[in-house]
Design a protein around this motif. Sequence first.
Motif, PDB file in Angstrom:
ATOM      1  N   PHE A  76      58.021  39.891 -15.247  1.00  0.00           N
ATOM      2  CA  PHE A  76      58.758  40.738 -14.309  1.00  0.00           C
ATOM      3  C   PHE A  76      60.240  40.379 -14.324  1.00  0.00           C
ATOM      4  O   PHE A  76      61.096  41.255 -14.388  1.00  0.00           O
ATOM      5  CB  PHE A  76      58.208  40.604 -12.885  1.00  0.00           C
ATOM      6  N   LEU A  77      60.541  39.079 -14.266  1.00  0.00           N
ATOM      7  CA  LEU A  77      61.947  38.646 -14.263  1.00  0.00           C
ATOM      8  C   LEU A  77      62.688  39.130 -15.503  1.00  0.00           C
ATOM      9  O   LEU A  77      63.840  39.554 -15.411  1.00  0.00           O
ATOM     10  CB  LEU A  77      62.043  37.129 -14.187  1.00  0.00           C
ATOM     11  N   GLU A  78      62.030  39.052 -16.675  1.00  0.00           N
ATOM     12  CA  GLU A  78      62.666  39.514 -17.918  1.00  0.00           C
ATOM     13  C   GLU A  78      63.025  40.992 -17.822  1.00  0.00           C
ATOM     14  O   GLU A  78      64.112  41.402 -18.241  1.00  0.00           O
ATOM     15  CB  GLU A  78      61.727  39.291 -19.104  1.00  0.00           C
ATOM     16  N   ASN A  79      62.117  41.802 -17.282  1.00  0.00           N
ATOM     17  CA  ASN A  79      62.365  43.240 -17.149  1.00  0.00           C
ATOM     18  C   ASN A  79      63.322  43.548 -16.000  1.00  0.00           C
ATOM     19  O   ASN A  79      64.147  44.458 -16.105  1.00  0.00           O
ATOM     20  CB  ASN A  79      61.041  43.979 -16.956  1.00  0.00           C
ATOM     21  N   ASN A 100      51.516  24.628  -9.677  1.00  0.00           N
ATOM     22  CA  ASN A 100      52.245  23.380  -9.463  1.00  0.00           C
ATOM     23  C   ASN A 100      52.641  22.758 -10.805  1.00  0.00           C
ATOM     24  O   ASN A 100      52.913  21.580 -10.881  1.00  0.00           O
ATOM     25  CB  ASN A 100      51.428  22.408  -8.601  1.00  0.00           C
ATOM     26  N   TRP A 101      52.658  23.584 -11.832  1.00  0.00           N
ATOM     27  CA  TRP A 101      53.086  23.129 -13.148  1.00  0.00           C
ATOM     28  C   TRP A 101      54.587  22.884 -13.126  1.00  0.00           C
ATOM     29  O   TRP A 101      55.368  23.752 -12.748  1.00  0.00           O
ATOM     30  CB  TRP A 101      52.769  24.169 -14.204  1.00  0.00           C
ATOM     31  N   THR A 102      54.984  21.723 -13.534  1.00  0.00           N
ATOM     32  CA  THR A 102      56.395  21.372 -13.555  1.00  0.00           C
ATOM     33  C   THR A 102      57.183  22.329 -14.438  1.00  0.00           C
ATOM     34  O   THR A 102      58.289  22.734 -14.074  1.00  0.00           O
ATOM     35  CB  THR A 102      56.575  19.918 -14.043  1.00  0.00           C
ATOM     36  N   LYS A 103      56.602  22.728 -15.572  1.00  0.00           N
ATOM     37  CA  LYS A 103      57.324  23.631 -16.485  1.00  0.00           C
ATOM     38  C   LYS A 103      57.596  24.981 -15.824  1.00  0.00           C
ATOM     39  O   LYS A 103      58.656  25.567 -16.028  1.00  0.00           O
ATOM     40  CB  LYS A 103      56.583  23.807 -17.804  1.00  0.00           C
ATOM     41  N   ASP A 104      56.664  25.483 -14.987  1.00  0.00           N
ATOM     42  CA  ASP A 104      56.899  26.738 -14.278  1.00  0.00           C
ATOM     43  C   ASP A 104      58.036  26.588 -13.272  1.00  0.00           C
ATOM     44  O   ASP A 104      58.904  27.451 -13.170  1.00  0.00           O
ATOM     45  CB  ASP A 104      55.635  27.189 -13.536  1.00  0.00           C
ATOM     46  N   LYS A 105      58.037  25.489 -12.553  1.00  0.00           N
ATOM     47  CA  LYS A 105      59.077  25.264 -11.551  1.00  0.00           C
ATOM     48  C   LYS A 105      60.452  25.138 -12.207  1.00  0.00           C
ATOM     49  O   LYS A 105      61.424  25.732 -11.748  1.00  0.00           O
ATOM     50  CB  LYS A 105      58.756  24.015 -10.729  1.00  0.00           C
ATOM     51  N   ILE A 106      60.523  24.397 -13.294  1.00  0.00           N
ATOM     52  CA  ILE A 106      61.796  24.227 -14.002  1.00  0.00           C
ATOM     53  C   ILE A 106      62.285  25.570 -14.547  1.00  0.00           C
ATOM     54  O   ILE A 106      63.455  25.929 -14.390  1.00  0.00           O
ATOM     55  CB  ILE A 106      61.665  23.181 -15.129  1.00  0.00           C
ATOM     56  N   SER A 111      66.352  29.897 -13.876  1.00  0.00           N
ATOM     57  CA  SER A 111      66.705  31.315 -13.906  1.00  0.00           C
ATOM     58  C   SER A 111      67.760  31.596 -12.847  1.00  0.00           C
ATOM     59  O   SER A 111      67.614  31.213 -11.683  1.00  0.00           O
ATOM     60  CB  SER A 111      65.468  32.172 -13.638  1.00  0.00           C
ATOM     61  N   LYS A 112      68.784  32.277 -13.219  1.00  0.00           N
ATOM     62  CA  LYS A 112      69.836  32.643 -12.277  1.00  0.00           C
ATOM     63  C   LYS A 112      69.362  33.729 -11.307  1.00  0.00           C
ATOM     64  O   LYS A 112      70.025  34.027 -10.325  1.00  0.00           O
ATOM     65  CB  LYS A 112      71.072  33.108 -13.028  1.00  0.00           C
ATOM     66  N   LEU A 113      68.202  34.315 -11.586  1.00  0.00           N
ATOM     67  CA  LEU A 113      67.671  35.374 -10.739  1.00  0.00           C
ATOM     68  C   LEU A 113      66.830  34.850  -9.582  1.00  0.00           C
ATOM     69  O   LEU A 113      66.536  35.582  -8.651  1.00  0.00           O
ATOM     70  CB  LEU A 113      66.809  36.332 -11.582  1.00  0.00           C
ATOM     71  N   VAL A 114      66.418  33.592  -9.646  1.00  0.00           N
ATOM     72  CA  VAL A 114      65.482  33.042  -8.661  1.00  0.00           C
ATOM     73  C   VAL A 114      66.223  32.170  -7.652  1.00  0.00           C
ATOM     74  O   VAL A 114      66.922  31.232  -8.021  1.00  0.00           O
ATOM     75  CB  VAL A 114      64.368  32.231  -9.366  1.00  0.00           C
ATOM     76  N   TYR A 115      66.003  32.475  -6.373  1.00  0.00           N
ATOM     77  CA  TYR A 115      66.611  31.695  -5.297  1.00  0.00           C
ATOM     78  C   TYR A 115      65.827  30.419  -5.029  1.00  0.00           C
ATOM     79  O   TYR A 115      66.410  29.360  -4.798  1.00  0.00           O
ATOM     80  CB  TYR A 115      66.715  32.549  -4.023  1.00  0.00           C
ATOM     81  N   ASP A 116      64.482  30.517  -5.035  1.00  0.00           N
ATOM     82  CA  ASP A 116      63.682  29.349  -4.697  1.00  0.00           C
ATOM     83  C   ASP A 116      62.287  29.463  -5.305  1.00  0.00           C
ATOM     84  O   ASP A 116      61.867  30.531  -5.738  1.00  0.00           O
ATOM     85  CB  ASP A 116      63.568  29.213  -3.175  1.00  0.00           C
ATOM     86  N   PHE A 117      61.584  28.344  -5.309  1.00  0.00           N
ATOM     87  CA  PHE A 117      60.223  28.232  -5.833  1.00  0.00           C
ATOM     88  C   PHE A 117      59.422  27.487  -4.779  1.00  0.00           C
ATOM     89  O   PHE A 117      59.693  26.314  -4.516  1.00  0.00           O
ATOM     90  CB  PHE A 117      60.257  27.438  -7.141  1.00  0.00           C
ATOM     91  N   ILE A 118      58.497  28.180  -4.135  1.00  0.00           N
ATOM     92  CA  ILE A 118      57.714  27.547  -3.079  1.00  0.00           C
ATOM     93  C   ILE A 118      56.225  27.776  -3.320  1.00  0.00           C
ATOM     94  O   ILE A 118      55.829  28.742  -3.977  1.00  0.00           O
ATOM     95  CB  ILE A 118      58.122  28.042  -1.673  1.00  0.00           C
ATOM     96  N   GLU A 119      55.423  26.865  -2.781  1.00  0.00           N
ATOM     97  CA  GLU A 119      53.975  26.968  -2.933  1.00  0.00           C
ATOM     98  C   GLU A 119      53.390  27.779  -1.787  1.00  0.00           C
ATOM     99  O   GLU A 119      53.861  27.714  -0.656  1.00  0.00           O
ATOM    100  CB  GLU A 119      53.354  25.571  -2.972  1.00  0.00           C
ATOM    101  N   LYS A 120      52.349  28.555  -2.120  1.00  0.00           N
ATOM    102  CA  LYS A 120      51.619  29.315  -1.120  1.00  0.00           C
ATOM    103  C   LYS A 120      50.875  28.345  -0.215  1.00  0.00           C
ATOM    104  O   LYS A 120      50.503  27.273  -0.656  1.00  0.00           O
ATOM    105  CB  LYS A 120      50.580  30.226  -1.783  1.00  0.00           C
ATOM    106  N   PRO A 121      50.635  28.761   0.992  1.00  0.00           N
ATOM    107  CA  PRO A 121      51.039  30.016   1.622  1.00  0.00           C
ATOM    108  C   PRO A 121      52.447  29.921   2.195  1.00  0.00           C
ATOM    109  O   PRO A 121      52.954  28.841   2.450  1.00  0.00           O
ATOM    110  CB  PRO A 121      50.010  30.185   2.744  1.00  0.00           C
TER     111      PRO A 121
END
Length: 139
Positions: A76-79, A100-106, A111-121
């Motif tokens: 989605f971010l790419e598009n 909770n994969w470190t590679k996903d969080k990094i 990405s300049k498009l993402v403000y934050d990365f938080i875990e559900k809920p």
Amino acid sequence: MKKIECILLVDDSTSTNFYHKKLIEISGEATHVFEAENGLEALDYMNKKGKFTSSHPRPNIIFLDINMPKMDGFEFLENYAKLDDAKKADIIIVFLTTSNWTKDKIKAIESKLVYDFIEKPLTKETLQHICAYYRETYL
């Protein structure tokens, strides 16, 4: 306190969307909450296509899951990056995921498009923090 006009939840879990939508509604932080089941539907929302052809407000905040069918959060971010700047103006994207994969969080944080990365809920406190940031920055 001025309300956020619109929050878009992008997640393939009906129960997760239900919970987050109720949390947002009860908090009184947003006027409208819409849901998309995957990245492809979220792009349709942004482009007013598919089931989103009727009038609806542009989202101010997008809560985006990573692992979804058809189109995941990173696809989605790419598009999304290819959309006209006017469609992306004053929108913040927050990854809201169980990953909770470190590679996903990094990858997300880089990405300049993402403000934050938080875990559900999503919690009331986190929602209030994100909405306060949006109001201070864009309203």
